[in-house]
Design a protein around this motif. Structure first.
Motif, PDB file in Angstrom:
ATOM      1  N   ASN A 557       0.910  -1.018   0.079  1.00 57.74           N
ATOM      2  CA  ASN A 557      -0.040  -0.134   0.143  1.00 57.74           C
ATOM      3  C   ASN A 557       0.767   1.327   0.034  1.00 57.74           C
ATOM      4  N   ILE A 558       2.081   1.178   0.825  1.00 57.97           N
ATOM      5  CA  ILE A 558       2.830   2.096   0.831  1.00 57.97           C
ATOM      6  C   ILE A 558       3.590   2.549  -0.779  1.00 57.97           C
ATOM      7  N   SER A 559       4.106   1.451  -1.138  1.00 55.94           N
ATOM      8  CA  SER A 559       4.582   1.696  -2.496  1.00 55.94           C
ATOM      9  C   SER A 559       3.274   2.176  -3.406  1.00 55.94           C
ATOM     10  N   SER A 560       2.076   1.678  -3.383  1.00 53.07           N
ATOM     11  CA  SER A 560       1.132   2.340  -4.190  1.00 53.07           C
ATOM     12  C   SER A 560       0.935   3.687  -4.136  1.00 53.07           C
ATOM     13  N   ALA A 561       0.860   4.311  -2.844  1.00 51.81           N
ATOM     14  CA  ALA A 561       0.745   5.628  -2.482  1.00 51.81           C
ATOM     15  C   ALA A 561       1.868   6.521  -3.045  1.00 51.81           C
ATOM     16  N   ILE A 562       3.109   5.906  -2.911  1.00 47.43           N
ATOM     17  CA  ILE A 562       4.360   6.578  -3.372  1.00 47.43           C
ATOM     18  C   ILE A 562       3.950   6.883  -4.810  1.00 47.43           C
ATOM     19  N   ARG A 563       3.701   5.656  -5.661  1.00 49.89           N
ATOM     20  CA  ARG A 563       3.738   5.885  -7.058  1.00 49.89           C
ATOM     21  C   ARG A 563       2.536   6.842  -7.601  1.00 49.89           C
ATOM     22  N   LYS A 564       1.537   6.872  -6.742  1.00 44.58           N
ATOM     23  CA  LYS A 564       0.500   7.924  -6.987  1.00 44.58           C
ATOM     24  C   LYS A 564       1.121   9.541  -6.976  1.00 44.58           C
ATOM     25  N   LYS A 565       1.867   9.686  -5.608  1.00 45.36           N
ATOM     26  CA  LYS A 565       2.533  10.981  -5.454  1.00 45.36           C
ATOM     27  C   LYS A 565       3.438  11.247  -6.459  1.00 45.36           C
ATOM     28  N   LEU A 566       4.104  10.349  -6.808  1.00 42.89           N
ATOM     29  CA  LEU A 566       5.039  10.846  -7.869  1.00 42.89           C
ATOM     30  C   LEU A 566       4.699  10.518  -9.409  1.00 42.89           C
ATOM     31  N   GLY A 567       3.658  10.286  -9.649  1.00 45.49           N
ATOM     32  CA  GLY A 567       2.912  10.224 -10.791  1.00 45.49           C
ATOM     33  C   GLY A 567       3.667   8.774 -11.785  1.00 45.49           C
ATOM     34  N   ILE A 568       3.788   7.831 -10.963  1.00 45.79           N
ATOM     35  CA  ILE A 568       4.470   6.795 -11.555  1.00 45.79           C
ATOM     36  C   ILE A 568       3.452   5.755 -11.964  1.00 45.79           C
ATOM     37  N   ASP A 569       3.179   5.612 -13.185  1.00 47.16           N
ATOM     38  CA  ASP A 569       2.350   4.412 -13.475  1.00 47.16           C
ATOM     39  C   ASP A 569       2.803   2.880 -13.374  1.00 47.16           C
ATOM     40  N   LYS A 570       2.077   2.140 -12.736  1.00 49.18           N
ATOM     41  CA  LYS A 570       2.532   0.950 -12.092  1.00 49.18           C
ATOM     42  C   LYS A 570       2.968  -0.074 -13.488  1.00 49.18           C
ATOM     43  N   HIS A 571       2.654   0.204 -14.459  1.00 46.51           N
ATOM     44  CA  HIS A 571       2.799  -0.377 -15.538  1.00 46.51           C
ATOM     45  C   HIS A 571       4.065  -0.195 -16.492  1.00 46.51           C
ATOM     46  N   GLU A 572       4.461   1.021 -15.891  1.00 52.09           N
ATOM     47  CA  GLU A 572       5.750   1.837 -16.652  1.00 52.09           C
ATOM     48  C   GLU A 572       6.907   1.228 -16.330  1.00 52.09           C
ATOM     49  N   THR A 573       7.520   1.425 -15.031  1.00 49.20           N
ATOM     50  CA  THR A 573       8.683   1.021 -14.566  1.00 49.20           C
ATOM     51  C   THR A 573       8.696   0.580 -12.954  1.00 49.20           C
ATOM     52  N   ASN A 574       9.669  -0.246 -12.755  1.00 47.47           N
ATOM     53  CA  ASN A 574       9.721  -0.647 -11.354  1.00 47.47           C
ATOM     54  C   ASN A 574      10.180   0.473 -10.609  1.00 47.47           C
ATOM     55  N   ILE A 575       9.470   0.788  -9.206  1.00 48.65           N
ATOM     56  CA  ILE A 575      10.010   1.833  -8.279  1.00 48.65           C
ATOM     57  C   ILE A 575      11.177   1.862  -7.896  1.00 48.65           C
ATOM     58  N   GLY A 576      11.987   0.828  -7.796  1.00 51.22           N
ATOM     59  CA  GLY A 576      13.250   0.447  -7.347  1.00 51.22           C
ATOM     60  C   GLY A 576      14.371   1.306  -8.392  1.00 51.22           C
ATOM     61  N   ILE A 577      13.994   0.749  -9.684  1.00 51.58           N
ATOM     62  CA  ILE A 577      14.886   1.440 -10.796  1.00 51.58           C
ATOM     63  C   ILE A 577      14.655   2.883 -10.947  1.00 51.58           C
ATOM     64  N   TYR A 578      13.248   3.499 -10.791  1.00 49.65           N
ATOM     65  CA  TYR A 578      13.018   4.729 -10.826  1.00 49.65           C
ATOM     66  C   TYR A 578      13.838   5.551  -9.894  1.00 49.65           C
ATOM     67  N   VAL A 579      13.980   4.904  -8.725  1.00 51.11           N
ATOM     68  CA  VAL A 579      14.469   5.670  -7.249  1.00 51.11           C
ATOM     69  C   VAL A 579      16.026   5.686  -7.818  1.00 51.11           C
ATOM     70  N   ARG A 580      16.663   4.591  -8.102  1.00 49.80           N
ATOM     71  CA  ARG A 580      18.082   4.556  -8.269  1.00 49.80           C
ATOM     72  C   ARG A 580      18.502   5.594  -9.560  1.00 49.80           C
ATOM     73  N   LYS A 581      17.576   5.763 -10.532  1.00 50.80           N
ATOM     74  CA  LYS A 581      17.965   6.517 -11.628  1.00 50.80           C
ATOM     75  C   LYS A 581      17.827   8.085 -11.197  1.00 50.80           C
ATOM     76  N   LEU A 582      16.762   8.416 -10.398  1.00 47.51           N
ATOM     77  CA  LEU A 582      16.758   9.695  -9.799  1.00 47.51           C
ATOM     78  C   LEU A 582      17.834  10.077  -8.670  1.00 47.51           C
ATOM     79  N   LEU A 583      18.314   8.973  -8.104  1.00 46.53           N
ATOM     80  CA  LEU A 583      19.424   9.298  -7.135  1.00 46.53           C
ATOM     81  C   LEU A 583      20.824   9.666  -8.114  1.00 46.53           C
ATOM     82  N   LYS A 584      20.878   9.108  -9.204  1.00 50.30           N
ATOM     83  CA  LYS A 584      22.113   9.484 -10.180  1.00 50.30           C
ATOM     84  C   LYS A 584      21.987  10.842 -10.888  1.00 50.30           C
ATOM     85  N   SER A 585      20.616  11.110 -11.250  1.00 49.81           N
ATOM     86  CA  SER A 585      20.396  12.443 -11.719  1.00 49.81           C
ATOM     87  C   SER A 585      20.371  13.704 -10.756  1.00 49.81           C
ATOM     88  N   LEU A 586      20.134  13.728  -9.478  1.00 46.92           N
ATOM     89  CA  LEU A 586      19.943  14.710  -8.748  1.00 46.92           C
ATOM     90  C   LEU A 586      21.322  14.853  -7.880  1.00 46.92           C
TER      91      LEU A 586
END
Length: 586
Positions: A557-586
């Motif tokens: 449920n936490i993962s689903s709420a985070i996806r919703k706040k970040l605007g991540i479609d659950k079918h687009e990408t894995n949340i772990g991959i998204y977070v690690r890519k974000l860490l490298k870019s910021l």
């Protein structure tokens, strides 16, 4: 194979009828208790359906048994002959015993006592291995009766005593009592007081079953008292017993008793009544008593005449006994000679058969040796050709092995070179990692030294702990000494065991080292718990590992709420991959 085929063919063609066999078995089972039913069952079998000699012999023996047990006396061997022809040569001990017994009964019915005695003797000779004890007992009784007619009371007594033991074993009280009475009579006539007293004591424990047995017992009891008792005992028993309680031979004993007591007139009247009754009596016994009575009455002329007839008959009997014994001895001798001749003939046949078998075996062995020799020659030639082929194959295989060995050595050299290259690469990677850890440690130290007033104490504490952990880990990598890694392992265990504390510490570390990363999530309204959840992905954990570590079913449920706040479609990408890519870019 030919012999086996012939035997099998004969067995099939000569097999017995299962239904006939079943009926014969049933008749045999009920023969003792229900002889009339057994006779009716056997009489209903069509003799034309009897095929084998064995089947005919079995039917003949069972029918003879049924006739005898139903008191149908036969004087011919028409019924029994198939059993005589088959069983006396091929039968079991029981089958031979029964055949001889019923053969003797037919001789007895014909009045041929000589052949009857000899046949019963053969029956007794075949009792070894026999199980039909009742047939043995009946044979002994029949044999004893014939010896009584010959006035051989010793054999007569022994036969009935043996039969009584058998009947006692099977609880046939009626027949046991009859045998004991006959044995008592024999022992009394022989004046064997000890044996007679013993048998008499046993007889007194029995109760006669019918009138016939009662009269028989009274007669033998009177004989026992007359011969072995006192006059007082004789007077008492004569006074107690009525005349009609005796059979014909008992009345003869009663007449003798009156003679001993001196009442010869009464004795003569009884003798006349017995003689005129026409009943079967012991003629010699009658004449012996009559001689004594006539003498005591003073009628010497009749006494002498009766004694003359008595002596003549007795001499005739003794002569017959002698002839029978001599005939029996001669027949026994002839049988022994015949048995010896048969044994010799069988021995000759046996050794001839052995000779033929040995000759056949030798012929077969010679033939097998010839075949084996030829086979050995062919095998030797084949082995030589095979050896030459195997030698060529061996040389070819050795050549291939040499080539393979060269290839293996070359491959080993390549593997050694690769291993050296890998070790060099590992050393280079290790140096690079050490350099990164050193830089990170220095960066954290500088960060604390330069901005200590602006960083909260709890963040400074978390950074110091991580600096100590990095120092221990660096020392372990540099020195390859596990002792330096122990504080690191302890810190990792203590820190990770407290899930909430570790997640807060982890978030604070990222807040210092990657402030824009943390601000990005705060900008999207993520709570502290949700940022802690995202930071677990940032250190490299996957979704399943995050769930196992948090030990909460609500992490989905936490993962689903985070996806919703970040605007991540659950079918687009894995949340772990998204977070690690974000860490490298910021």
């Amino acid at each position: 194979m030919l012999v086996a085929f012939i035997v099998a063919s004969v067995a099939v063609s000569c097999g017995s009828n299962p239904e006939i066999d079943r009926q014969l078995t049933k008749a045999e089972e009920i023969m003792e208790q229900h002889p009339d039913s057994a006779y009716m069952l056997l009489n209903g079998i069509d003799k034309e359906t009897l095929s084998t000699k064995k089947e005919k012999a079995r039917y003949a023996l069972l029918m003879s048994m049924a006739l005898d047990k139903n008191y149908i006396d036969t004087t011919t061997f028409d019924v029994l002959q198939p059993a005589i022809d088959y069983y006396l040569d091929n039968g079991t001990p029981d089958e031979k015993l029964r055949t001889y017994y019923y053969q003797g009964r037919i001789f007895q019915n014909k009045g041929d006592e000589d052949d009857a005695i000899n046949t019963f003797a053969k029956a007794i000779d075949n009792t070894v291995g026999a199980k039909d004890s009742l047939c043995i007992a009946r044979t002994l009784v029949a044999q004893g009766g014939l010896y009584a007619n010959l006035y051989d009371f010793g054999t007569y007594t022994n036969c009935h005593l043996k039969a009584a033991k058998i009947y006692k074993k099977y609880s046939y009280d009626y027949y046991e009592f009859d045998c004991l009475l006959n044995a008592l009579n024999g022992a009394t006539i022989l004046k064997n007081k000890m044996l007679a007293d013993s048998i008499y004591n046993i007889c007194t424990s029995f109760t006669p079953v019918d009138e016939y047995q009662s009269r028989n017992f009274n007669g033998h009891k009177l004989t026992y008292i007359i011969n072995l008792g006192t006059k007082q005992d004789l007077s008492e028993i004569i006074g107690k017993q009525k005349i009609d309680s005796y059979n014909a031979n008992g009345l003869l004993n009663l007449a003798l008793g009156y003679n001993i007591l001196g009442d010869n007139i009464h004795a003569k009247q009884l003798l006349d009544e017995v003689y005129e009754s026409g009943n079967k009596i012991d003629t010699l016994k009658y004449q012996a008593i009559l001689v004594t009575v006539l003498r005591d009455l003073g009628d010497y002329q009749k006494a002498f005449s009766t004694y003359w007839d008595y002596s003549h008959k007795q001499d005739s009997i003794f002569s017959i006994q002698f002839e029978r014994k001599q005939k029996f001895i001669e027949e026994k001798h002839d049988l022994e000679l015949k048995a010896q001749e048969e044994a010799i003939e069988k021995s000759k046949i046996f050794w001839r058969s052995i000779g033929v078998i040995v000759a056949l075996v030798l012929g077969v062995i010679i033939l097998l040796l010839i075949l084996r020799s030829n086979k050995a020659k062919k095998e030797l030639a084949f082995q030589k050709a095979k050896s030459a082929g195997l030698e060529n194959e061996r040389l070819k295989t050795e050549s291939e092995k040499l080539a393979l060995e060269k290839s293996r050595l070359a491959l080993e050299n390549e593997n050694l070179q690769l291993e050296r290259d890998n070790k060099a690469l590992e050393a280079e990677n290790l140096a690079h990692r050490v350099e990164i850890l050193e830089n990170e440690s220095e960066s954290l130290k500088n960060l604390i030294a330069n901005t200590s007033e602006e960083i909260p104490l709890e963040v400074q504490s978390a950074i110091k702990v991580r600096i100590e952990m990095l120092n221990s880990l660096l020392a372990g990598y540099i020195t390859s000494n596990e002792q330096y890694e122990k504080p690191y392992d302890t810190w990792v265990k203590e820190l990770t065991d407290n899930t909430e504390e570790f997640m807060n510490s982890n978030r604070l570390a990222f807040q210092v080292s990657h402030p824009r990363f943390i601000k990005y999530f705060e900008k999207h309204s993520l709570t502290v718990e949700e940022i802690n959840y995202v930071c677990l992905y940032a250190i490299g954990l996957r979704g399943k590992e995050v769930g196992n570590y948090m030990k909460k079913r609500s992490h989905v449920n936490i993962s689903s709420a985070i996806r919703k706040k970040l605007g991540i479609d659950k079918h687009e990408t894995n949340i772990g991959i998204y977070v690690r890519k974000l860490l490298k870019s910021l």
